[in-house]
Scaffold this motif. Structure first.
Motif, PDB file in Angstrom:
ATOM      1  N   MET A 161       0.825  -1.214   0.000  1.00  0.00           N
ATOM      2  CA  MET A 161       0.000   0.000   0.000  1.00  0.00           C
ATOM      3  C   MET A 161       0.858   1.261   0.000  1.00  0.00           C
ATOM      4  O   MET A 161       1.614   1.515   0.950  1.00  0.00           O
ATOM      5  CB  MET A 161      -0.908   0.016   1.241  1.00  0.00           C
ATOM      6  N   GLY A 162       0.701   2.067  -1.053  1.00  0.00           N
ATOM      7  CA  GLY A 162       1.397   3.343  -1.127  1.00  0.00           C
ATOM      8  C   GLY A 162       1.012   4.205   0.059  1.00  0.00           C
ATOM      9  O   GLY A 162      -0.155   4.260   0.449  1.00  0.00           O
ATOM     10  N   GLY A 163       2.003   4.867   0.672  1.00  0.00           N
ATOM     11  CA  GLY A 163       1.731   5.781   1.775  1.00  0.00           C
ATOM     12  C   GLY A 163       1.520   5.099   3.116  1.00  0.00           C
ATOM     13  O   GLY A 163       1.439   5.767   4.142  1.00  0.00           O
ATOM     14  N   VAL A 164       1.430   3.769   3.144  1.00  0.00           N
ATOM     15  CA  VAL A 164       1.097   3.044   4.382  1.00  0.00           C
ATOM     16  C   VAL A 164       2.132   1.975   4.728  1.00  0.00           C
ATOM     17  O   VAL A 164       2.560   1.857   5.873  1.00  0.00           O
ATOM     18  CB  VAL A 164      -0.299   2.367   4.249  1.00  0.00           C
ATOM     19  N   ALA A 165       2.508   1.173   3.717  1.00  0.00           N
ATOM     20  CA  ALA A 165       3.382   0.017   3.963  1.00  0.00           C
ATOM     21  C   ALA A 165       4.849   0.441   3.865  1.00  0.00           C
ATOM     22  O   ALA A 165       5.471   0.339   2.798  1.00  0.00           O
ATOM     23  CB  ALA A 165       3.048  -1.109   2.991  1.00  0.00           C
ATOM     24  N   TYR A 166       5.367   0.931   4.978  1.00  0.00           N
ATOM     25  CA  TYR A 166       6.782   1.320   5.075  1.00  0.00           C
ATOM     26  C   TYR A 166       7.508   0.248   5.900  1.00  0.00           C
ATOM     27  O   TYR A 166       6.901  -0.737   6.333  1.00  0.00           O
ATOM     28  CB  TYR A 166       6.903   2.706   5.726  1.00  0.00           C
ATOM     29  N   ALA A 167       8.791   0.484   6.160  1.00  0.00           N
ATOM     30  CA  ALA A 167       9.632  -0.550   6.777  1.00  0.00           C
ATOM     31  C   ALA A 167       9.092  -1.118   8.089  1.00  0.00           C
ATOM     32  O   ALA A 167       9.140  -2.338   8.283  1.00  0.00           O
ATOM     33  CB  ALA A 167      11.056  -0.021   6.963  1.00  0.00           C
ATOM     34  N   PRO A 168       8.559  -0.309   9.019  1.00  0.00           N
ATOM     35  CA  PRO A 168       8.108  -0.901  10.292  1.00  0.00           C
ATOM     36  C   PRO A 168       7.033  -1.971  10.100  1.00  0.00           C
ATOM     37  O   PRO A 168       7.079  -3.024  10.742  1.00  0.00           O
ATOM     38  CB  PRO A 168       7.560   0.304  11.070  1.00  0.00           C
ATOM     39  N   LEU A 169       6.075  -1.710   9.208  1.00  0.00           N
ATOM     40  CA  LEU A 169       4.993  -2.664   8.972  1.00  0.00           C
ATOM     41  C   LEU A 169       5.489  -3.868   8.156  1.00  0.00           C
ATOM     42  O   LEU A 169       5.204  -5.027   8.466  1.00  0.00           O
ATOM     43  CB  LEU A 169       3.835  -1.956   8.248  1.00  0.00           C
TER      44      LEU A 169
END
Ligand SMILES: Cc1cc2nc3c(=O)[nH]c(=O)nc-3n(C[C@H](O)[C@H](O)[C@H](O)COP(=O)(O)O)c2cc1C
Length: 326
Positions: free
Chosen positions: A20-28
């Motif tokens: 997900m663009g804008g949501v799925a970054y490294a922590p998740l």
């Protein structure tokens, strides 16, 4: 649980975090991969430098496989960006739009797999003809850009068309282990889940987004072109509804994105520090499963819950069959 998908991706559970663009970054992403699922970075809003940094941050947490989803970068720029994900150690490139043979060949030369998001049977046929290693059958229930065919009829039709050649992953409206079990029952080899993972402490989100998700009901979304100019499932609000009622007000593609940003209604890619979010206008992508999302749950726990519920559901189905035969 072992399927063709877990074998192909070399993971423990047939559960993928949507890119997900804008949501799925490294922590998740790292939390999902470390828990035995497959995390996928949503890189559509990232620069090449940001993508490199996010991949390094994932690798710092886990050595388990992860992927990268690129939605909008096309042409020569796409190949350069694909090279970045290859160099950064991703094991899967997910093409959010159509996928070029050149990009597939580049990935395969480096041992990287390729997936394609498909909202129609013909998309899956084209993806496999281009050399994709798996396809995601995404039904209209899905949050974000979406098509018209629902998950229940789409998945088995895509399975029947390409399932003998590549694993099919089901997406759209899956928010718990019952949905994962249903996806497997339809012939999919796993599930690709978006909206449910936004309601985690690890997901990146602008202020108000997670609260709006927790408060929404199953009919709280609609498909509107208000934000990107393309049909996108978002939480219902005045801004999104206006452009459904008045399509004549839409700017020709791709200018609607400038209109929504200019109206202070689109900040995807922002975070908790982003100021000036107005829920009556803001584009909050969400799928129809949103009514079943009522608490923030840490991503690793969510992966474990999905698997526990899926196993319970499958056991319940097996008992049903035994009972019928008795
Ligand atoms: C906030 C958000 C952003 C998304 N961004 C992308 C994207 O950049 N690329 C893409 O292929 N899909 C994107 N999607 C769609 C997801 O990959 C996925 O198919 C969808 O979330 C699945 O349905 P669900 O939300 O009902 O689980 C996005 C979805 C959401 C909710």
């Amino acid at each position: 649980m072992r399927t063709r998908l877990t074998d192909l991706l070399e993971i423990e559970h047939p559960l993928m975090l949507a890119g997900m663009g804008g949501v799925a970054y490294a922590p998740l992403v790292s939390a999902v991969s470390a828990a035995g699922g497959f995390g996928c970075l949503g890189a559509s809003t990232m620069s090449a430098d940001q993508l490199e940094a996010e991949m390094a941050a994932v690798r710092a947490v886990t050595d388990r496989p992860f992927g990268v989803d690129l939605l909008a970068v096309m042409g020569d720029e796409l190949l350069a960006r694909v090279q970045v994900l290859i160099d950064g150690g991703a094991s899967l490139f997910v093409a959010g739009l159509g996928v070029s043979v050149d990009a597939v060949e580049l990935c395969h030369r480096h041992g990287v797999l390729v997936a394609n998001m498909c909202g129609r049977v013909i998309h899956a046929e084209r993806a496999v003809a281009s050399g994709c290693d798996l396809v995601v059958a995404q039904g209209t229930e899905a949050g974000g850009h979406t098509g018209l065919v629902a998950t229940m009829p789409l998945v088995p039709q895509i399975v029947d068309t390409v399932g003998d050649r590549v694993p099919v992953v089901a997406a759209g409206g899956i928010f718990d282990g019952r949905g994962l079990a249903a996806a497997l029952a339809l012939g999919a080899e796993g599930a690709w889940v978006g909206t449910r993972f936004i309601a985690t402490p690890e997901a990146r989100a602008v202020p108000g987004y997670k609260d709006a998700l927790l408060g929404a009901k199953e009919d709280g979304t609609l498909i509107s072109r208000a934000y990107s100019g393309k049909p996108m499932r978002v939480l219902r609000n005045e801004f999104a509804e206006h452009f459904v009622a008045h399509p004549e007000d839409l700017a020709p593609f791709p200018n609607q994105l400038r209109v929504s940003m200019g109206a202070n209604a689109w900040h995807l890619g922002g975070d908790e520090s982003t100021a000036g979010i107005d829920p009556a206008k803001e584009g909050f992508p969400a799928g129809q499963g949103v009514g079943g999302v009522d608490e923030l749950v840490p991503a690793a726990e969510l992966v474990a819950r999905f698997m526990r519920e899926a196993e319970e559901t499958i056991a319940r189905m097996a008992r049903l069959a035994e009972h019928t035969n008795a």
